[in-house]
Design an enzyme around this catalytic site. Structure first.
Site, mmCIF file in Angstrom:
data_model
loop_
_atom_site.group_PDB
_atom_site.id
_atom_site.type_symbol
_atom_site.label_atom_id
_atom_site.label_comp_id
_atom_site.label_asym_id
_atom_site.label_seq_id
_atom_site.Cartn_x
_atom_site.Cartn_y
_atom_site.Cartn_z
ATOM 1 N N GLU A 126 0.838 -1.193 0.000
ATOM 2 C CA GLU A 126 0.000 0.000 0.000
ATOM 3 C C GLU A 126 0.874 1.244 0.000
ATOM 4 O O GLU A 126 2.010 1.214 0.487
ATOM 5 C CB GLU A 126 -0.901 0.011 1.233
ATOM 6 C CG GLU A 126 -0.116 0.034 2.542
ATOM 7 C CD GLU A 126 -0.970 -0.170 3.762
ATOM 8 O OE1 GLU A 126 -1.739 0.750 4.070
ATOM 9 O OE2 GLU A 126 -0.855 -1.224 4.412
ATOM 10 N N LYS A 128 2.679 4.584 1.108
ATOM 11 C CA LYS A 128 3.063 5.138 2.412
ATOM 12 C C LYS A 128 2.718 6.625 2.398
ATOM 13 O O LYS A 128 3.378 7.430 1.748
ATOM 14 C CB LYS A 128 4.559 4.934 2.668
ATOM 15 C CG LYS A 128 5.005 5.397 4.049
ATOM 16 C CD LYS A 128 6.482 5.095 4.280
ATOM 17 C CE LYS A 128 6.902 5.508 5.681
ATOM 18 N NZ LYS A 128 6.773 6.962 5.889
ATOM 19 N N ASP A 130 2.413 10.416 3.378
ATOM 20 C CA ASP A 130 3.275 11.370 4.074
ATOM 21 C C ASP A 130 2.385 12.320 4.871
ATOM 22 O O ASP A 130 2.027 13.407 4.423
ATOM 23 C CB ASP A 130 4.129 12.143 3.059
ATOM 24 C CG ASP A 130 5.198 12.987 3.739
ATOM 25 O OD1 ASP A 130 5.408 12.807 4.954
ATOM 26 O OD2 ASP A 130 5.821 13.819 3.057
ATOM 27 N N TYR A 236 -5.340 2.173 7.901
ATOM 28 C CA TYR A 236 -4.550 1.072 7.342
ATOM 29 C C TYR A 236 -4.082 0.058 8.387
ATOM 30 O O TYR A 236 -3.408 -0.914 8.042
ATOM 31 C CB TYR A 236 -3.343 1.617 6.582
ATOM 32 C CG TYR A 236 -2.435 2.518 7.377
ATOM 33 C CD1 TYR A 236 -1.633 2.034 8.397
ATOM 34 C CD2 TYR A 236 -2.378 3.887 7.099
ATOM 35 C CE1 TYR A 236 -0.806 2.865 9.127
ATOM 36 C CE2 TYR A 236 -1.557 4.730 7.826
ATOM 37 C CZ TYR A 236 -0.770 4.206 8.833
ATOM 38 O OH TYR A 236 0.049 5.032 9.569
ATOM 39 N N LYS A 324 11.091 2.949 0.313
ATOM 40 C CA LYS A 324 11.067 4.385 0.038
ATOM 41 C C LYS A 324 11.374 4.671 -1.431
ATOM 42 O O LYS A 324 12.112 3.926 -2.086
ATOM 43 C CB LYS A 324 12.097 5.098 0.923
ATOM 44 C CG LYS A 324 11.922 4.829 2.416
ATOM 45 C CD LYS A 324 10.563 5.246 2.944
ATOM 46 C CE LYS A 324 10.420 6.726 3.121
ATOM 47 N NZ LYS A 324 11.227 7.276 4.207
ATOM 48 N N CYS A 429 41.005 19.131 18.101
ATOM 49 C CA CYS A 429 39.590 19.408 18.347
ATOM 50 C C CYS A 429 39.337 20.914 18.281
ATOM 51 O O CYS A 429 40.005 21.682 18.984
ATOM 52 C CB CYS A 429 39.173 18.867 19.716
ATOM 53 S SG CYS A 429 37.492 19.344 20.199
ATOM 54 N N CYS A 432 38.191 22.199 22.084
ATOM 55 C CA CYS A 432 39.011 22.200 23.301
ATOM 56 C C CYS A 432 40.512 22.086 23.015
ATOM 57 O O CYS A 432 41.322 22.027 23.951
ATOM 58 C CB CYS A 432 38.581 21.063 24.231
ATOM 59 S SG CYS A 432 38.984 19.408 23.636
ATOM 60 N N CYS A 447 37.824 13.466 19.281
ATOM 61 C CA CYS A 447 38.515 14.295 20.268
ATOM 62 C C CYS A 447 38.866 13.444 21.472
ATOM 63 O O CYS A 447 38.053 12.660 21.964
ATOM 64 C CB CYS A 447 37.611 15.456 20.678
ATOM 65 S SG CYS A 447 38.177 16.341 22.146
ATOM 66 N N CYS A 453 36.204 18.528 27.292
ATOM 67 C CA CYS A 453 35.751 19.106 26.020
ATOM 68 C C CYS A 453 34.323 19.616 26.194
ATOM 69 O O CYS A 453 33.397 18.823 26.396
ATOM 70 C CB CYS A 453 35.794 18.060 24.916
ATOM 71 S SG CYS A 453 35.242 18.699 23.311
#
Length: 708
Positions: A126, A128, A130, A236, A324, A429, A432, A447, A453
């Site tokens: 069926e 899908k 949205d 559904y 999809k 990083c 930090c 890091c 950090c």
């Protein structure tokens, strides 16, 4: 959009203009996110804007604006709807993105059920939709409650609004005494265009797309507003039932149609994967002319008795999948590459793009995965995109993976600007200045700063209060940023959240006197925090943000140990990565050695363990939810399966045992209560005999559990 000038290089005049730009962007983002259910930038992009604003204000404190985003806490999410606990959890679906994924799905179903490729196996297929998921509860044929999906377990009560939707019957004839009908609220393209035209004529804001319009309309506190919005509903599925609807998915959908619900006319029964894929392509060809948005096709095993045998994973059913549609593509300019530091220390590159519409959504940021992806290599050193690297200034192709996450697919080298240089991934990083290292076999550079950090600390706290973790009303990511740097009420570790009110009382209740706050909002926050002092075991474990411990794994571990105290004792005993407690942890289905080591290591680190213990002392940790095992002969027992099972697959036997309250282990030990041995049983059967453990063959096992 020009390339961002580093904060350290801004002049005072440029900084003033940049603060004005950031104030406008952040104000717009807040409005779209909190008021209109229509965000156009990601959380990561929002966070980057906030950080840049804070950095500029730190360097130029005299330029701080009266409407500075750093002084805004953000709009509280609406608390106008009461909560509804779903009698049957509303699950999400796994995804398939190509034909091979669909074949894999079919093969996995057959393997679980012990069906070879020659045996018939039909599916329903069926579109899908949205839209927004909705659950409708009928008792004795009358609509008594409507609830949004929420987090699957708890949704919002929108009964008054649902009653205004003409596709939703108020009374059902000949329905079961208890019937929960589930489906999707949506808005047609024509109705969406007319709604936006009316919004323009009235001088009000328009909606970005039909899905956002439907979601915003259903969640109105005033049901008369919802009544004026052209919402529709496709049924559904179902939740709690007092009696079965039918024997198959297709017949059950037909039964819903007979009750008066609108069901999708493109729903079909397919008897082979070839028929499934053929119907998928038929629907895809009609997608643009349907008059409503769909983003794929859902396949479900048609036989409901087989659905029952297949059961569920932690968040998805084994018997269904969403196939999809391919992602939509667009080309745009890459303006910058920023590095973000996550809660596990991972340095994640983010593409800052000249805004472009992809699949109906405005995209200005995209993930770049890791340094190899930028360089045109895969994790094994092979080439991707024909070896083309990605550079600032490039013309790049953007797509939304699964119609959700923006990613970069390709680069047009012919449009590369002169002087564009390869991107140098940082080895320090940016937050930090600790070394950022990449361990052998790891695709990600991390890091090494750990608790020093600030980015890691802030991201861990954001994760801690996220929707699937503690989910504290009024304490989201933006508030965490505010409290982290607060001189009076700092929140640096999770336990700090639960001592906030006590510290504020000792600090003359300063929070209530701050701009954007008041006695009411402060009181609401304290109440929301207190409400979450009682927390399910699985949610707490997930909230800790331990590497590799996702939501599903956290719930698996919680269900295995049952109580926090038993779990804590076990992981402490497993600190040397050996012994019966270590083996027991590894026996948990879905927990591998990498995940187990990360979990045990977290509890073995002195500072982290102290932080966890201090947090737990402030909480009441609920026992993990157990299945209804009344009358089960194996409830609480540890069962091991070995040898070849002939009447059910090993996976099915394991799932059935767990549903009856048993713990299923992969190894025999003194804790084992029962061994189920099929033909070919070897060392496990021998060890069970040595330990005097009860052993049954498959027939004995089936006789034992019967219909319990």
């Amino acid at each position: 959009m020009s390339k961002l000038i580093p904060v350290s290089e801004l002049t005072e005049d440029a900084a003033r203009k940049e603060l004005a730009r950031l104030a406008d962007q952040l104000s717009r983002a807040n409005t779209l996110y909190h008021a209109e259910d229509a965000p156009e930038i990601s959380d990561a992009a929002y966070d980057a804007l906030k950080r840049r604003n804070a950095e500029i204000e730190t360097r130029f404190p005299s330029l701080k604006r009266k409407d500075s985003p750093s002084e805004q806490v953000g709009a509280r999410p609406t608390d106008g709807f009461s909560k509804v606990i779903h009698a049957v959890r509303m699950m999400s679906l796994g995804n398939a993105f190509d034909d091979e994924d669909v074949h894999d799905f079919d093969r996995s179903i057959r393997k679980y059920l012990g069906l070879d490729a020659s045996k018939p196996l039909s599916y329903s297929a069926e579109p899908k939709i949205d839209g927004l998921s909705l659950s409708l509860r009928y008792e004795k044929g009358k609509l008594v409650q409507a609830a949004t999906r929420g987090d699957g377990e708890v949704g919002e009560n929108v009964t008054a609004n649902a009653r205004t939707i003409s596709d939703i019957p108020q009374i059902l004839e000949n329905a079961p005494n208890v019937l929960e009908v589930r489906g999707e609220v949506y808005m047609s393209h024509a109705d969406f265009e007319q709604l936006n035209a009316r919004q323009l004529e009235a001088g009000e804001k328009t909606f970005a797309n039909p899905r956002n319009a439907a979601a915003g309309s259903l969640r109105q506190l005033d049901s008369t507003v919802t009544r004026a919005r052209p919402l529709r509903f496709f049924a559904y599925a179902w939740g709690e039932l007092s009696e079965p609807l039918a024997d198959t998915q297709i017949d059950a959908i037909e039964r819903l149609h007979d009750f008066g619900f609108v069901t999708n006319p493109l729903t079909r029964q397919c008897d082979t994967t070839e028929q499934i894929l053929g119907h998928y392509r038929d629907i895809e060809a009609q997608r643009s002319t349907l008059g409503y948005d769909i983003d794929g096709v859902v396949y479900k095993v048609n036989d409901l008795s087989l659905q029952t045998r297949l059961g569920y994973r932690s968040t998805t059913p084994r018997w269904a999948i969403a196939h999809k549609f391919p992602a939509e593509l667009a080309w745009t300019r890459l303006e910058a590459i920023d590095i973000q530091v996550g809660r596990t220390g991972a340095l994640s590159p983010v593409a800052r793009l000249h805004s472009v519409t992809v699949g109906g959504v405005v995209v200005s940021n995209a993930t770049l995965h890791n340094e190899d992806y930028i360089a045109g290599r895969d994790a094994k050193g092979g080439t991707i995109r024909d070896g083309k690297d990605i550079r600032v200034g490039d013309w790049v192709q953007v797509y939304r993976a699964g119609d959700v996450i923006p990613k970069i697919a390709d680069v047009d080298i012919s449009k590369r600007p002169e002087g564009a240089t390869p991107f140098e991934f940082p080895t320090i990083c940016p937050e930090c200045n600790s070394d950022a290292v990449r361990e052998e076999g790891d695709a990600v550079r991390r890091c090494t700063g750990g608790v020093i950090c600030p980015a890691q600390a802030v991201e861990k706290l954001k994760h801690f209060v996220s929707r699937k973790a503690f989910d504290i009303d009024g304490l989201g990511a933006k508030q965490i940023e505010m409290f982290y740097d607060d001189p009076d009420l700092p929140v640096r570790t999770p336990v700090d959240i639960f001592t906030l009110q006590q510290r504020d009382s000792a600090n003359l209740n300063k929070l209530a006197n701050r701009k954007g706050w008041g006695a009411q909002s402060a009181g609401n926050l304290w109440a929301a925090i207190d409400e979450k002092r009682t927390i399910p075991f699985g949610r707490l474990l997930f909230a800790l943000g331990i590497r590799h411990m996702g939501e599903a794994a956290s719930n698996l571990v919680a269900n295995h140990y049952g109580t926090w105290s038993e779990f804590e004792r076990a992981v402490t005993s497993a600190a040397d990565f050996e012994g019966p407690e270590w083996e027991d942890l590894l026996s948990v289905d879905g927990v591998g050695e990498v995940m187990a080591r990360a979990l045990v290591s977290a509890f073995a680190q002195e500072a982290e363990r102290a932080s966890i213990d201090a947090l737990v002392a402030q909480l009441e940790v609920q026992e993990a939810k157990r299945p209804d095992t009344e009358g089960s002969p194996v409830d609480g027992k540890t069962v091991v399966f070995t040898g070849t099972l002939e009447k059910m697959t090993r996976a099915e036997a394991k799932a059935r045992a767990e549903a009856l309250g048993a713990k299923v282990s992969g190894s025999v030990s003194k804790k084992t209560d029962l061994l189920v041995a099929g033909p070919g049983a070897g060392s496990k059967a021998k060890k069970a005999a040595e330990l005097g453990i009860e052993t049954l063959d498959e027939d004995g096992w089936l006789q034992l559990i019967g219909t319990a």
